[in-house]
Enzyme design. Structure first.
Site, PDB file in Angstrom:
ATOM      1  N   SER A 231      17.662  75.281  22.344  1.00  0.00           N
ATOM      2  CA  SER A 231      17.899  76.710  22.155  1.00  0.00           C
ATOM      3  C   SER A 231      18.404  77.340  23.465  1.00  0.00           C
ATOM      4  O   SER A 231      19.433  76.924  23.992  1.00  0.00           O
ATOM      5  CB  SER A 231      16.619  77.372  21.649  1.00  0.00           C
ATOM      6  N   ASP A 333      17.994  75.423  10.247  1.00  0.00           N
ATOM      7  CA  ASP A 333      17.757  76.371  11.335  1.00  0.00           C
ATOM      8  C   ASP A 333      18.183  77.768  10.889  1.00  0.00           C
ATOM      9  O   ASP A 333      19.337  77.999  10.540  1.00  0.00           O
ATOM     10  CB  ASP A 333      18.549  75.946  12.575  1.00  0.00           C
ATOM     11  N   HIS A 361      14.810  74.860  13.327  1.00  0.00           N
ATOM     12  CA  HIS A 361      15.029  75.189  14.738  1.00  0.00           C
ATOM     13  C   HIS A 361      14.176  74.328  15.670  1.00  0.00           C
ATOM     14  O   HIS A 361      14.613  73.967  16.758  1.00  0.00           O
ATOM     15  CB  HIS A 361      14.725  76.666  14.977  1.00  0.00           C
TER      16      HIS A 361
END
Length: 384
Positions: A231, A333, A361
């Site tokens: 991320s 995600d 995610h």
């Protein structure tokens, strides 16, 4: 959850914002954890594991990765030659230049060079106005890409987490690669995990956190370093790969998103007042596997999300990278669409995109075996 909501209402009534969390007093430097002071008073918790029984490196010339003969040097060597043109309308043109005299011209989408748009009021249809580029960048380098085994003493794997997480999200990966004999390094971002949490928002800008990661990298880096980010952590991996192209061997980006410049959204939920975020934090934690990877104060959360401003990290910046990249994306995600990672794969020079159908995610926690296998195969990958 009820306690958090009550604290949130008290925060609103009293007009105070919850303070940032600090390091745990009971945690010492044992069990592979150390505390690195990147600046005076700014201390990061770092997980650093070095295999105890790692064999000594053979003398130079005996190891196949360190041979100096011509055959060994040519094997695994990639020539990176491309010309990148950025036009004033934001269009990006990438020309991958081969060894031939005539370059193969293509744009970022893999097609032919786009035609220049006709300006309004052009009298002669046969004459086209030549577009003026805003910036032209030429990348020309030769990079040797080798297999990185756990027995190689010059290999270090760096794991960088994203917003709201900690180095604990890499638990499965750290144990897996440590068991294979790799040296691994995983820091907590400032205000996250057990790192110190300054009470000022300026401590959580992209540039402040990037300098922290630079200090960690310079402290533990060796000859061949592999960066793994998740991320927001992907941006710091990109930053380090751009700053240290000779030291970064490969990069792995997990659910990192597209190659667009970072800019906090004005409509983001994280721009709400800290007391409101404090009330919503249990819901946010639940969305990240019921809190296993999301445990940060509302102040740090808001400051970190608002500090995601990095205008240099645009498509041109990513297109300049001459390092192999593995993109891993969890198909479900809800934070990062797969189209962004697809665009990233188109922009990067040497990139491989792997989509995990069962993941979202936090795919490294949801599908650890699959992720570990993909990562290990890429670490061992060597071009023909």
């Amino acid at each position: 959850m009820l306690t958090s909501i009550t604290d949130g209402f008290l925060c609103c009534l009293l007009g105070k914002s919850p303070n940032a969390v600090g390091p745990l007093d009971s945690l010492d430097g044992g069990d592979g954890f150390t505390f690195l002071e990147v600046k005076p008073g700014r201390v990061l918790r770092v997980r650093h594991s070095v295999p105890k029984n790692r064999p000594e490196l053979p003398p130079r010339g005996e190891d196949e990765d360190d041979d100096d003969d011509g055959e060994a040097e040519s094997r695994g060597t990639v020539r990176c030659r491309r010309r990148i043109t950025l036009y004033r309308n934001g269009q990006l043109l990438i020309e991958n230049l081969g060894d031939a005299n005539t370059p193969e011209r293509q744009n970022a989408d893999g097609g032919a060079e786009p035609e220049a748009p006709e300006p309004a009021g052009t009298p002669a249809p046969g004459r086209r106005r030549r577009r003026k580029p805003k910036k032209v960048v030429t990348v020309d380098c030769r990079k040797r890409i080798t297999s990185c085994k756990g027995t190689h003493g010059d290999v270090v794997l760096f794991f960088i987490h994203g917003v709201g997480g900690s180095l604990d999200i890499w638990k499965e990966q750290l144990e897996f690669f440590s068991g294979l004999g790799y040296e691994v390094v995983a820091p907590d971002l400032a205000g996250h995990g057990c790192s110190s949490a300054p009470p000022v928002a300026a401590a959580y800008t992209f540039y402040a956190l990037a300098e922290d990661m630079r200090a960690v990298f310079k402290r533990y880096a060796k000859k061949r370093n592999i960066l793994i980010g998740h991320s927001y952590g992907v941006s710091f991996c990109t930053f380090l790969a751009h700053e240290y192209p000779q030291l970064v061997h490969k990069v792995i980006m997990i659910n990192g998103g597209g190659p667009t410049a970072l800019e906090p959204s004005l409509c983001s939920i994280f721009n709400l007042p800290p007391c409101v975020l404090h009330c919503l934090s249990p819901c946010l934690a639940w969305s990240f596997l019921k809190g296993n990877a999301f445990n940060v104060s509302s102040f740090v959360l808001r400051a970190t999300m608002s500090g995601q401003y990095w205008p240099e990290g645009d498509e041109l910046y990513h297109a300049e990278l001459a390092v192999p990249v593995l993109l891993v994306h969890g198909m479900h995600d809800k934070f990062v669409p797969v189209e962004e990672d697809q665009r990233m794969a188109e922009i990067l020079l040497i990139a491989f995109l792997k989509v995990i159908d069962e993941g979202s995610h936090m795919v490294m926690l949801e599908c650890p075996d699959t992720v570990n296998t993909l990562l290990h195969e890429f670490v061992l990958w060597e071009p023909e």
